[in-house]
Design a protein around this motif. Structure first.
Motif, mmCIF file in Angstrom:
data_model
loop_
_atom_site.group_PDB
_atom_site.id
_atom_site.type_symbol
_atom_site.label_atom_id
_atom_site.label_comp_id
_atom_site.label_asym_id
_atom_site.label_seq_id
_atom_site.Cartn_x
_atom_site.Cartn_y
_atom_site.Cartn_z
ATOM 1 N N LYS A 76 0.730 -1.435 0.451
ATOM 2 C CA LYS A 76 0.225 0.216 0.207
ATOM 3 C C LYS A 76 0.496 1.358 -0.157
ATOM 4 O O LYS A 76 -0.004 1.954 -0.518
ATOM 5 N N LEU A 77 2.236 0.860 0.698
ATOM 6 C CA LEU A 77 3.166 2.290 0.729
ATOM 7 C C LEU A 77 4.838 2.481 -0.640
ATOM 8 O O LEU A 77 4.921 1.391 -0.589
ATOM 9 N N GLY A 78 4.606 3.402 -0.763
ATOM 10 C CA GLY A 78 6.303 3.810 -1.487
ATOM 11 C C GLY A 78 6.188 4.357 -1.239
ATOM 12 O O GLY A 78 5.956 6.142 -0.539
ATOM 13 N N PHE A 79 7.706 4.254 -0.960
ATOM 14 C CA PHE A 79 8.588 5.250 -0.420
ATOM 15 C C PHE A 79 9.910 5.663 -1.138
ATOM 16 O O PHE A 79 10.876 4.872 -2.273
ATOM 17 N N VAL A 80 10.047 6.827 -1.378
ATOM 18 C CA VAL A 80 10.853 7.530 -1.812
ATOM 19 C C VAL A 80 12.044 8.270 -1.157
ATOM 20 O O VAL A 80 11.864 9.017 -0.407
ATOM 21 N N LEU A 81 13.085 7.268 -0.993
ATOM 22 C CA LEU A 81 14.034 8.026 -0.721
ATOM 23 C C LEU A 81 15.172 8.877 -0.443
ATOM 24 O O LEU A 81 15.096 9.563 -1.923
ATOM 25 N N ILE A 145 11.025 8.099 -8.890
ATOM 26 C CA ILE A 145 9.575 8.222 -8.278
ATOM 27 C C ILE A 145 9.376 7.515 -9.376
ATOM 28 O O ILE A 145 7.859 6.745 -8.841
ATOM 29 N N ALA A 146 9.093 6.806 -10.084
ATOM 30 C CA ALA A 146 8.461 6.329 -11.539
ATOM 31 C C ALA A 146 8.629 4.867 -10.982
ATOM 32 O O ALA A 146 7.399 4.230 -11.122
#
Length: 240
Positions: A76-81, A145-146
């Motif tokens: 459910k979560l996307g993490f952009v470092l 991000i993509a």
């Protein structure tokens, strides 16, 4: 969508980082998480992803963040470092973007269709087969991000998404963040970016929520920000 209920956490027993932190982020909200160094922003992100475990309760879409639920939570979560080099680990942008969809059991054709759709939406089609070590810092941030969007997360977490970018690439990233339909939680010291991209701000200080409200209100409150070791966004500072 995201809820913290009286969450506390300590790396060392006598030095709590978070103290009974509570907030709720509704589906579709764009929220900036701000605070001086050591306020606990990164700890909040790690707790959300289940990388740390504290006291209290954290819910994602009603599902508690616990060891047995992490697989469901992380879909459910996307993490952009903050550092894209720590996120882009495959030779090319295409391979990085394909990694998660293929591991989510999509066919190669389905995964590639998803990758192509995300690249087209972000205007990054020309990056598809580029090698990660041969693209600029701004391009790599956009590719990161993509890669997260190819996972089709319900919420996107971002840690300092505009750090170390030149003005042009910073604006590209800001415009991209504004266009995202997902729920967004963004930590940053770039308060101008937070003002540009977030409707709401949560201010952490001393491990507690010191303020929570509209970004336009909190980020214009000079006394509040200075009381918690921050300054007004540059765009709001009076120039002599």
């Amino acid at each position: 969508m995201i809820e913290f209920q009286n969450v506390s956490f300590s790396y060392e027993k006598e030095r709590p980082v978070l103290r009974e932190v509570s907030f709720r982020i509704e589906t579709g909200e764009a929220v900036g998480l701000i605070g001086a160094n050591g306020a606990g922003k990164s700890t909040v992100m790690k707790l959300l992803l289940g990388l740390l475990s504290g006291e209290g309760k954290i819910l994602i879409d009603g599902t508690e963040v616990k060891k047995e639920n992490l697989k469901e939570i992380r879909r459910k979560l996307g993490f952009v470092l903050q550092n894209s080099d720590n996120q882009m680990f495959m030779p090319t942008v295409y391979e990085d973007m394909m990694f998660a969809p293929l591991n989510y059991m999509l066919t190669r054709e389905e995964a590639e269709a998803r990758v192509d759709a995300v690249l087209k939406e972000l205007g990054l089609t020309e990056l598809k087969h580029r090698h990660n070590h041969r693209i600029s810092g701004g391009e790599k941030r956009m590719a990161a991000i993509a890669t997260i969007l190819a996972m089709e997360p319900e919420a996107v977490l971002m840690d300092e998404p505009t750090s170390a970018l030149d003005p042009y690439n910073r604006r590209v990233v800001i415009n991209t963040i504004r266009s995202l339909r997902q729920t967004k939680l963004i930590t940053s010291h770039d308060l101008d970016m937070i003002l540009d991209t977030c409707d709401r701000v949560i201010l952490l200080s001393g491990g507690r929520v010191a303020a929570d409200g509209p970004a336009e209100v909190i980020l214009r409150d000079k006394a509040l920000l200075e009381a918690h070791r921050m300054e007004l966004p540059l765009c709001l500072q009076t120039r002599k």
